[in-house]
Design a protein around this motif. Structure first.
Motif, mmCIF file in Angstrom:
data_model
loop_
_atom_site.group_PDB
_atom_site.id
_atom_site.type_symbol
_atom_site.label_atom_id
_atom_site.label_comp_id
_atom_site.label_asym_id
_atom_site.label_seq_id
_atom_site.Cartn_x
_atom_site.Cartn_y
_atom_site.Cartn_z
ATOM 1 N N GLY A 114 -5.789 -10.218 2.565
ATOM 2 C CA GLY A 114 -6.104 -9.719 3.889
ATOM 3 C C GLY A 114 -6.532 -8.273 3.954
ATOM 4 O O GLY A 114 -6.899 -7.781 5.020
ATOM 5 N N SER A 115 -6.486 -7.568 2.831
ATOM 6 C CA SER A 115 -6.940 -6.194 2.788
ATOM 7 C C SER A 115 -7.523 -5.957 1.405
ATOM 8 O O SER A 115 -7.854 -6.906 0.696
ATOM 9 N N TRP A 116 -7.637 -4.719 1.004
ATOM 10 C CA TRP A 116 -8.206 -4.459 -0.322
ATOM 11 C C TRP A 116 -7.171 -3.795 -1.218
ATOM 12 O O TRP A 116 -6.540 -2.811 -0.842
ATOM 13 N N GLY A 117 -7.010 -4.339 -2.404
ATOM 14 C CA GLY A 117 -6.124 -3.752 -3.392
ATOM 15 C C GLY A 117 -5.979 -4.688 -4.577
ATOM 16 O O GLY A 117 -5.983 -5.915 -4.414
ATOM 17 N N ARG A 118 -5.876 -4.110 -5.753
ATOM 18 C CA ARG A 118 -5.638 -4.894 -6.963
ATOM 19 C C ARG A 118 -5.413 -3.940 -8.137
ATOM 20 O O ARG A 118 -5.417 -2.720 -7.975
ATOM 21 N N ASN A 119 -5.224 -4.481 -9.318
ATOM 22 C CA ASN A 119 -5.002 -3.661 -10.513
ATOM 23 C C ASN A 119 -6.319 -3.387 -11.223
ATOM 24 O O ASN A 119 -7.241 -4.211 -11.228
ATOM 25 N N PHE A 120 -6.388 -2.194 -11.836
ATOM 26 C CA PHE A 120 -7.567 -1.779 -12.603
ATOM 27 C C PHE A 120 -7.116 -1.066 -13.864
ATOM 28 O O PHE A 120 -6.056 -0.430 -13.899
#
Length: 409
Positions: A229-235
């Protein structure tokens, strides 16, 4: 610890996480908490993780600051003694926390015969009395099947954090204080039942999951490490470390683009789709794959140390992925945090130990207190609460109804 609840007395007969954590929260805010322990320990007394000498770090963590009286609860006389302790007189007493079955020798109605204004907070599995643990409840509400990458298909992912135990313990503590407030006004006690399943299902509703599936007619698919529902993750950084980036608010998003030096790339993406990604975090979720393709190479240009320095001057919401041992070196988490104090525990180890999670700014925070040894307070509780003489206490010892602190007998 704080002395906010000083003078309040809570009796606990419980094991595992939810109910003991309820009483732990009360103890860390100053209440006197007396544990009724089975002689030799209950089913969680040796639960992992264990120290090298076999003591449970889990048990001593959940029972900090409490007192312990060891009773043979399989003996009718021992059960009567436990009931007398639970119903012991006192204006600020008569509060009981348990996860024992609703029927049996610790049934509220039976205990209330000894003290009519008794308040019982009972943690349960399901509301109908069926047994359940955090992990079975989590399975029943669908969380493991929406967790993990889509490639897992129908294979569940069990969460290592017992979220419903934690939430139920917190909710039970809140409900216990609410019931005590009611008793102050009306003089009435009563039983509070907090089923793990009800806590889980309630939060599924609170978080929109029930409305979502009711309206759409389909279950939420898996999205891997992408934030729903939003933006975010691992990098991955240049030195192979993993960081979590999240941008929910407009300031977080603006600073992220600036810090990563990707304003032009995102502007080109916005032009191609005819939308502004700054205005709606839901749009950032919808177009996450295109955004991730821009963010990933930008993050990979610098090391973790460089990103620490850059992000420190921004509103970017981020964190490195750390192990527990790595997290213990983080300045804000342990060494400089007033939450933690070094405590020598019954296991023989001294380590950073948390007190109350809330900070009462105008009150003095005290260091947390270690968990008791089994039966450490047996004689004190019998004498102070029930007024038993030394001779009467000695007889209970001799007949095996109670036990003291074996480490110091």
């Amino acid at each position: 610890m704080f002395d906010i609840l000083s003078g309040l007395r809570v009796v606990e007969a419980a094991s595992f996480i939810a109910a003991p954590s309820c009483a732990l929260h009360m103890a860390q805010l100053g209440a006197e908490v007396i544990r009724i322990d089975q002689i030799g320990g209950g089913p969680d007394f040796k639960r992992w993780p264990l120290s090298r000498n076999g003591d449970s770090f889990y048990w001593e963590g959940l029972n900090k600051g409490k007192k312990s009286i060891a009773i043979d609860l399989s003996n009718p006389e021992g059960r009567e003694l436990a009931a007398a302790i639970i119903a012991a007189p006192g204006e600020d007493a008569g509060l009981f926390v348990t996860n024992f079955p609703a029927k049996g020798f610790l049934a509220h109605d039976r205990l209330a015969e000894k003290r009519s204004d008794l308040i019982t907070a009972r943690i349960m599995g399901w509301a109908d009395g069926q047994t359940a643990l955090d992990y079975t409840v989590n399975a029943a509400v669908g969380i493991p099947l929406m967790t993990g990458p889509p490639s897992l298909d129908g294979e569940p992912v069990n969460h290592v954090l017992p979220a419903w135990d934690i939430a139920a313990g917190l909710y039970a503590a809140f409900a216990l204080i609410a019931a005590e407030r009611k008793r102050l006004k009306t003089g009435q006690g009563g039983e509070i039942r907090v089923p793990l399943a009800d806590v889980a299902m309630a939060f599924a509703g609170h978080l929109g999951m029930i409305g979502e599936v009711t309206e759409s007619g389909t279950d939420r698919p898996r999205h891997g490490n992408d934030l729903f529902g939003s933006w975010g993750r691992n990098f991955a950084t240049a030195d192979g470390k993993q960081i979590m980036l999240v941008a929910i608010t407009r300031p977080q998003w603006a600073d992220l683009l600036k810090a990563l030096e990707i304003e032009d790339g995102i502007a080109a993406l916005e032009a191609s789709i005819g939308l502004s990604l700054a205005k709606d975090d839901g749009l950032r979720f919808t177009h996450r794959e295109a955004i991730n393709a821009i963010v990933a190479p930008a993050v990979a240009r610098r090391s973790l140390a460089e990103w620490r320095r850059i992000f420190a001057e921004t509103r970017v919401c981020w964190s490195p992925y750390l192990t527990v041992s790595e997290g213990m070196t983080e300045k804000c988490m342990f060494s400089d945090s007033p939450l933690f104090s070094p405590v020598a525990h019954k296991s023989g180890y001294t380590y950073p130990t948390p007190g109350a999670a809330a900070d009462f700014v105008d009150s003095i925070r005290q260091s947390p207190v270690r968990a008791p040894r089994l039966g450490e307070n047996t004689e004190q509780v019998l004498a102070d609460l029930l007024g038993l003489s030394d001779k009467e206490i000695a007889k209970l010892h001799d007949t095996g109804i109670v036990a003291g602190d074996s480490a110091h007998d």
